[in-house]
Motif scaffolding. Structure first.
Motif, PDB file in Angstrom:
ATOM      1  N   GLN A  78      30.545 -48.544 -30.621  1.00  0.00           N
ATOM      2  CA  GLN A  78      31.270 -48.379 -31.897  1.00  0.00           C
ATOM      3  C   GLN A  78      30.296 -48.391 -33.077  1.00  0.00           C
ATOM      4  OE1 GLN A  78      34.124 -51.573 -31.467  1.00  0.00           O
ATOM      5  NE2 GLN A  78      34.950 -50.539 -29.679  1.00  0.00           N
TER       6      GLN A  78
ATOM      7  N   ASP B 228      36.725 -48.590 -34.351  1.00  0.00           N
ATOM      8  CA  ASP B 228      36.769 -47.753 -33.146  1.00  0.00           C
ATOM      9  C   ASP B 228      37.675 -46.578 -33.521  1.00  0.00           C
ATOM     10  OD1 ASP B 228      36.844 -46.742 -30.585  1.00  0.00           O
ATOM     11  OD2 ASP B 228      37.988 -48.411 -29.729  1.00  0.00           O
TER      12      ASP B 228
ATOM     13  N   ARG C 135      38.400 -53.331 -34.380  1.00  0.00           N
ATOM     14  CA  ARG C 135      38.166 -54.162 -33.187  1.00  0.00           C
ATOM     15  C   ARG C 135      37.437 -55.412 -33.657  1.00  0.00           C
ATOM     16  NH1 ARG C 135      41.210 -51.769 -29.214  1.00  0.00           N
ATOM     17  NH2 ARG C 135      40.714 -49.568 -29.082  1.00  0.00           N
TER      18      ARG C 135
ATOM     19  N   GLN D 131      40.884 -47.543 -35.311  1.00  0.00           N
ATOM     20  CA  GLN D 131      41.375 -48.828 -34.800  1.00  0.00           C
ATOM     21  C   GLN D 131      40.348 -49.931 -35.052  1.00  0.00           C
ATOM     22  OE1 GLN D 131      44.382 -49.856 -33.128  1.00  0.00           O
ATOM     23  NE2 GLN D 131      43.345 -51.773 -33.654  1.00  0.00           N
TER      24      GLN D 131
ATOM     25  N   ALA E 276      33.825 -57.654 -36.680  1.00  0.00           N
ATOM     26  CA  ALA E 276      34.746 -56.519 -36.676  1.00  0.00           C
ATOM     27  C   ALA E 276      33.960 -55.219 -36.770  1.00  0.00           C
ATOM     28  CB  ALA E 276      35.713 -56.630 -37.858  1.00  0.00           C
ATOM     29  N   THR E 277      34.442 -54.245 -36.005  1.00  0.00           N
ATOM     30  CA  THR E 277      33.877 -52.896 -36.051  1.00  0.00           C
ATOM     31  C   THR E 277      35.048 -51.922 -36.143  1.00  0.00           C
ATOM     32  OG1 THR E 277      33.926 -52.862 -33.636  1.00  0.00           O
ATOM     33  CG2 THR E 277      31.810 -53.422 -34.676  1.00  0.00           C
TER      34      THR E 277
ATOM     35  N   VAL F 266      31.284 -52.625 -28.309  1.00  0.00           N
ATOM     36  CA  VAL F 266      30.886 -52.954 -29.684  1.00  0.00           C
ATOM     37  C   VAL F 266      29.630 -52.180 -30.085  1.00  0.00           C
ATOM     38  CG1 VAL F 266      29.692 -55.067 -28.874  1.00  0.00           C
ATOM     39  CG2 VAL F 266      30.309 -54.857 -31.257  1.00  0.00           C
TER      40      VAL F 266
ATOM     41  N   ARG G 286      35.853 -59.374 -32.278  1.00  0.00           N
ATOM     42  CA  ARG G 286      35.546 -60.213 -31.111  1.00  0.00           C
ATOM     43  C   ARG G 286      34.642 -61.369 -31.545  1.00  0.00           C
ATOM     44  NH1 ARG G 286      33.681 -55.627 -32.670  1.00  0.00           N
ATOM     45  NH2 ARG G 286      34.246 -54.443 -30.812  1.00  0.00           N
TER      46      ARG G 286
END
Ligand SMILES: Cc1cc2nc3c(=O)[nH]c(=O)nc-3n(C[C@H](O)[C@H](O)[C@H](O)COP(=O)(O)O)c2cc1C
Length: 133
Positions: free
Chosen positions: A55, A23, A28, A26, A20-21, A52, A30
């Motif tokens: 970010q 943004d 994000r 928000q 998770a990062t 990613v 993956r």
């Protein structure tokens, strides 16, 4: 096995973890798979062209989550780039399939390591265990 080795082994055995990062405001998340210990630091690999990567350069705070055999692991902290050729080479040696898309000398391959943070092993049956990175 040291604490950080246990964290790395757990993620290796999961095969896939989720990164998770932020943004802006928000979140994000993956799937990721690359994980390596280098000079005692937990490293991951990505491509600079990916969102990613953008970010993380704007906000280095990140969190990983993975689950296996009733235990889940959260790794949270800040990711920093290690741009050394030797680190990128080690990562691509560990994951030879990436060589189809990446090389240590290209302008895209990026290795990031947790420069600070913590990892927490949790389960429904035992108290959480926290490890410093
Ligand atoms: C099982 C699995 C493992 C993956 N491992 C990685 C990885 O280690 N590094 C990476 O950059 N992308 C990896 N990917 C691809 C990313 O999930 C994908 O490029 C994603 O869209 C990147 O996030 P972004 O779109 O926010 O940039 C993996 C995908 C899957 C399905």
């Amino acid at each position: 096995m040291s604490d950080i080795e246990r964290v790395c082994s757990f993620l290796e055995e999961c095969g896939t973890y989720y990164l998770a990062t932020a943004d802006g405001d928000q979140p994000r998340v993956r799937p990721f798979g690359t994980i390596m210990l280098y000079e005692g630091k937990l490293c991951i690999q990505t491509g600079k062209v990916k969102a990613v990567s953008r970010q993380l350069s704007a906000n280095p705070k990140a969190e990983i989550c993975a689950f296996r055999d009733g235990t889940w692991l959260r790794v949270s902290g800040e990711l920093a780039e290690d741009s050394r050729l030797e680190v990128k080479t080690a990562m691509l040696e560990k994951y030879p399939s990436l060589r189809a898309m990446y090389s240590p000398e290209d302008d895209n391959t990026q290795v990031l390591y947790f420069r600070c943070g913590q990892a927490v092993f949790s389960s429904f049956t035992a108290a959480p265990e926290t490890v410093s990175l």
